[in-house]
Design an enzyme around this catalytic site. Structure first.
Site, PDB file in Angstrom:
ATOM      1  N   ASP A  67       0.811  -1.228   0.000  1.00 18.70           N
ATOM      2  CA  ASP A  67       0.000   0.000   0.000  1.00 18.70           C
ATOM      3  C   ASP A  67       0.838   1.269   0.000  1.00 18.70           C
ATOM      4  OD1 ASP A  67       0.943  -0.464   2.579  1.00 18.70           O
ATOM      5  OD2 ASP A  67      -1.021  -0.979   3.388  1.00 18.70           O
ATOM      6  N   ASP A 136      -7.330  -2.795  13.650  1.00 18.01           N
ATOM      7  CA  ASP A 136      -8.713  -3.075  13.238  1.00 18.01           C
ATOM      8  C   ASP A 136      -8.810  -4.338  12.379  1.00 18.01           C
ATOM      9  OD1 ASP A 136      -7.686  -2.296  10.796  1.00 18.01           O
ATOM     10  OD2 ASP A 136      -9.144  -0.714  10.417  1.00 18.01           O
ATOM     11  N   HIS A 138      -7.015  -5.079   9.705  1.00 19.70           N
ATOM     12  CA  HIS A 138      -6.736  -4.946   8.271  1.00 19.70           C
ATOM     13  C   HIS A 138      -5.428  -5.624   7.848  1.00 19.70           C
ATOM     14  CE1 HIS A 138      -4.640  -0.752   8.922  1.00 19.70           C
ATOM     15  NE2 HIS A 138      -3.776  -1.738   9.064  1.00 19.70           N
ATOM     16  N   GLU A 143      -9.621  -2.203   4.966  1.00 19.82           N
ATOM     17  CA  GLU A 143     -10.349  -1.928   6.192  1.00 19.82           C
ATOM     18  C   GLU A 143     -11.564  -2.851   6.297  1.00 19.82           C
ATOM     19  OE1 GLU A 143      -8.457  -0.536   7.939  1.00 19.82           O
ATOM     20  OE2 GLU A 143      -8.093   1.587   7.604  1.00 19.82           O
TER      21      GLU A 143
END
Ligand code: PGA
Length: 261
Positions: A67, A136, A138, A143
């Protein structure tokens, strides 16, 4: 899935680096998927050491990162291109033109995302994908509720991710709210996955990803769908795992892990 629990985070990082180095030694033109974040820094430090001492050669390796923040260029200290150059690429004998991240400055998001997918496919696909996991759940910046079939695209980051990463930005509010990320589907297309999880703060999410139900609410749980996954944890991150004794037993008794004991 194979789960390996190491005494501490240093040993977990060293084992991860060894697995990457062995994969390169077995296939010198490996296509390697890379991750960023605090967890990976000691892994890259180990790989730099191994490269300097002649234990691994990056000359023919190609890399694709998971990313990149939208809006950040390579000279921005918070861009993942900057992170990769300073933690790894500038310190090893890799050819810079063989290292790839999405271009954070691209204006046409769809075109950039499609181009990134094309480049990965054109390189023959990813042989080994390194993964961390976010608070979270990910993987990459996929997400919660990212489709398990998703490909590279731009995602809006969650408040939890924002909170986790804004500490690196000055001022914290300057952290971008968008990022390019490989999709869950892109990640699942890789031939092998090595996930590294360290620290007490990750114990809960590690358990959800490894032993919890398959759910796009925790995109890390998608690794359960892949046929060649190794998750490496330190004792802290592994502290909530239900099947811990079995994982330790399997690691000791599976001949394939003997070289890592
Ligand atoms: P961290 O990030 O290594 O900094 O905890 C991991 C991630 O968010 O994927």
């Amino acid at each position: 899935m194979e789960v390996i629990i190491c005494e501490n985070s240093k040993k977990a990082a060293r084992l991860t680096a060894k697995m990457i180095a062995n994969a390169i030694n077995e296939k010198p033109n490996l296509v390697l998927g890379l991750a960023t974040g605090a967890t990976m820094e000691p892994v890259y430090a180990e790989l730099v050491q191994m490269n300097c001492s002649g234990k691994v050669d990056f000359k023919d390796v190609t890399t694709f990162n998971l990313d990149e923040y939208v809006g950040l260029g390579p000279n921005n200290k918070n861009s993942y291109r900057y992170y990769m150059d300073s933690n790894l690429f500038d310190k090893i004998n890799i050819k810079k033109e063989n290292t790839h991240l999405p271009n954070g400055l691209a204006l046409d998001y769809n075109e950039e995302a499609d181009k990134y997918e094309f480049m990965i496919n054109n390189a023959g696909g990813i042989d080994l994908q390194l993964l961390g996991i976010g608070n979270d759940g990910h993987i990459g910046f996929n997400e919660p509720m990212s489709s398990f079939a998703s490909k590279t695209r731009v995602k809006v980051l969650t408040p939890e991710t924002y909170e986790q990463n804004c500490i690196y930005f000055n001022p914290p509010e300057s952290m971008p709210k968008l990022a390019f990320t490989m999709g869950v589907g892109t990640i699942l297309n890789s031939k092998q996955i090595v996930m590294l999880i360290t620290g007490k703060k990750k114990a809960n999410i590690a358990t959800q990803a490894i032993e919890g139900p398959l759910t796009s609410m925790v995109t890390g749980s998608a690794i359960q769908l892949h046929q060649n996954v190794t998750v490496i944890l330190d004792e802290d991150a592994a502290s909530n795992l239900k099947m811990k004794d079995y994982y330790n037993f399997a690691f000791k008794n599976n001949p394939k892990w003997q070289r890592y004991q």
